[in-house]
Design a protein around this motif. Structure first.
Motif, PDB file in Angstrom:
ATOM      1  N   GLU A 280       0.847  -1.207   0.000  1.00 17.93           N
ATOM      2  CA  GLU A 280       0.000   0.000   0.000  1.00 17.93           C
ATOM      3  C   GLU A 280       0.872   1.243   0.000  1.00 17.93           C
ATOM      4  OE1 GLU A 280      -3.774  -1.794   2.483  1.00 17.93           O
ATOM      5  OE2 GLU A 280      -2.736  -0.019   3.257  1.00 17.93           O
ATOM      6  N   ASP A 281       1.930   1.205   0.810  1.00 21.88           N
ATOM      7  CA  ASP A 281       2.853   2.339   0.845  1.00 21.88           C
ATOM      8  C   ASP A 281       3.531   2.519  -0.513  1.00 21.88           C
ATOM      9  OD1 ASP A 281       4.184   2.332   4.255  1.00 21.88           O
ATOM     10  OD2 ASP A 281       2.463   3.323   3.319  1.00 21.88           O
ATOM     11  N   ALA A 282       3.945   1.398  -1.102  1.00 18.17           N
ATOM     12  CA  ALA A 282       4.629   1.477  -2.398  1.00 18.17           C
ATOM     13  C   ALA A 282       3.675   2.002  -3.480  1.00 18.17           C
ATOM     14  CB  ALA A 282       5.161   0.107  -2.796  1.00 18.17           C
TER      15      ALA A 282
ATOM     16  N   ALA B  99       1.208   3.999  -3.048  1.00 20.07           N
ATOM     17  CA  ALA B  99       0.899   5.412  -2.815  1.00 20.07           C
ATOM     18  C   ALA B  99       2.152   6.267  -2.836  1.00 20.07           C
ATOM     19  CB  ALA B  99       0.187   5.554  -1.475  1.00 20.07           C
ATOM     20  N   THR B 100       3.241   5.726  -3.296  1.00 15.57           N
ATOM     21  CA  THR B 100       4.478   6.498  -3.434  1.00 15.57           C
ATOM     22  C   THR B 100       4.609   6.928  -4.890  1.00 15.57           C
ATOM     23  OG1 THR B 100       5.598   5.311  -1.660  1.00 15.57           O
ATOM     24  CG2 THR B 100       6.997   6.428  -3.255  1.00 15.57           C
ATOM     25  N   ILE B 101       4.678   8.244  -5.101  1.00 14.73           N
ATOM     26  CA  ILE B 101       4.757   8.766  -6.460  1.00 14.73           C
ATOM     27  C   ILE B 101       6.199   9.094  -6.774  1.00 14.73           C
ATOM     28  CG2 ILE B 101       3.854  10.554  -7.982  1.00 14.73           C
ATOM     29  CD1 ILE B 101       1.752   8.569  -6.878  1.00 14.73           C
TER      30      ILE B 101
END
Lengths: 75, 215
Positions: free
Chosen positions: B209-211, B213-215
């Motif tokens: 999820e973190d990856a 949402a990482t732009i």
């Protein structure tokens, strides 16, 4: 619920430069979807490489794009 | 120019194996079941045959050593002693209760295997629909592991009880606790491994999820 108070002020920067999100996406070689995630505050993190490309195209500093929102204690 | 590496399907091997096993089971059951129903003298899964048999302790029946002629025939050394192997007791006219106990002494472990196969296929389909890294998939995987542990232990207990009761019905001096207890330790360890994988996947889901949402 986010665990940070960073706001991305991409909207204001685009307005100042007279650029649309689609034009920016094309210039930085990113998808409109990803830039939209950034613009709407749904991103959890931003890579330095992405920040560099955006700043190069918009001719600004990273601080021009990022702002710290007020804390709940300081309201 | 960077060579593009072929992305392998991470679920491919498990999907293939479970599909092959499921197909084989369906075919075997179809052929065996039809043959058992329509052909005399053929039993399927050793259940519903004309007689029922169960292994009993070696203390029943045979004497503990061979006589002199047999020893010479088999070429046994003088100091070598022989012991009888397990005795099998059979009932040529079993009651319904006997047949039910015979079935329960064999089928539970197989049912656990089939159930595990079905749940694994469903989990694979869920993973393909909802992605590899989701908390819901991680919970399903952990649940699959627990079902397998409980199933294996439960099946072993049911089979032990059923074989003990059946033995007691055929040999009244044998206690019902003398049934055969066997459990797959490899299966238990594997099931615990599946539980651990589920928990790791739950953590990985947050990382994903973190990856994402990482732009």
């Amino acid at each position: 619920m986010t665990d940070h108070r960073i706001h991305v002020t991409l909207d204001e920067m685009l307005a100042r430069r007279g650029m649309t999100l689609t034009e920016l996406a094309s210039a930085v070689d990113m998808s409109v979807v990803n830039l939209s995630i950034l613009k709407t505050g749904k991103a959890r993190a931003i890579r330095f490489s992405t920040l560099t490309r955006i700043c190069d195209v918009l001719d600004c500093q990273p601080g021009d794009l990022l702002a710290l929102g007020p804390s709940h204690l300081n309201r | 120019m960077k060579k593009q590496t072929r992305r392998r399907d991470p679920l491919g091997p498990l999907d293939t194996v479970t599909n092959v096993l499921a197909t084989v089971l369906v075919v075997v059951f179809a052929i065996g079941g039809v043959a058992a129903i329509f052909t005399d003298g053929i039993t399927f899964f050793d259940v519903n045959g004309p007689t029922i048999c169960i292994d009993a302790d070696g203390s029943i029946g045979a004497s503990s050593d061979l006589d002199t002629m047999d020893r010479e025939f088999f070429g046994l050394r003088d100091d070598v002693t022989t012991y009888p192997s397990q005795t099998t007791v059979c009932d040529p006219s079993p009651t319904f209760a006997d047949r039910a106990l015979e079935g329960l002494s064999v089928i539970p472990a197989f049912a656990v295997f089939v159930g595990f196969l079905v749940f694994t296929q469903r989990t694979i389909r869920y993973a393909r629909r909802h992605g590899l890294f989701s908390t819901s998939l991680a919970k399903r995987i952990e649940r699959l592991g627990w079902l397998l542990v409980i199933g294996l232990v439960g099946a072993a207990c049911i089979e032990w009880l059923a074989s003990g009761l059946l033995l007691h019905r055929l040999v009244s001096k044998e206690s019902w606790t003398r049934g055969s207890f066997s459990i797959s330790l490899v299966g238990i360890i594997g099931a615990c491994g599946i539980i651990s994988v589920g928990r790791v996947m739950a953590r990985a889901a947050y990382l994903q999820e973190d990856a994402d949402a990482t732009i």
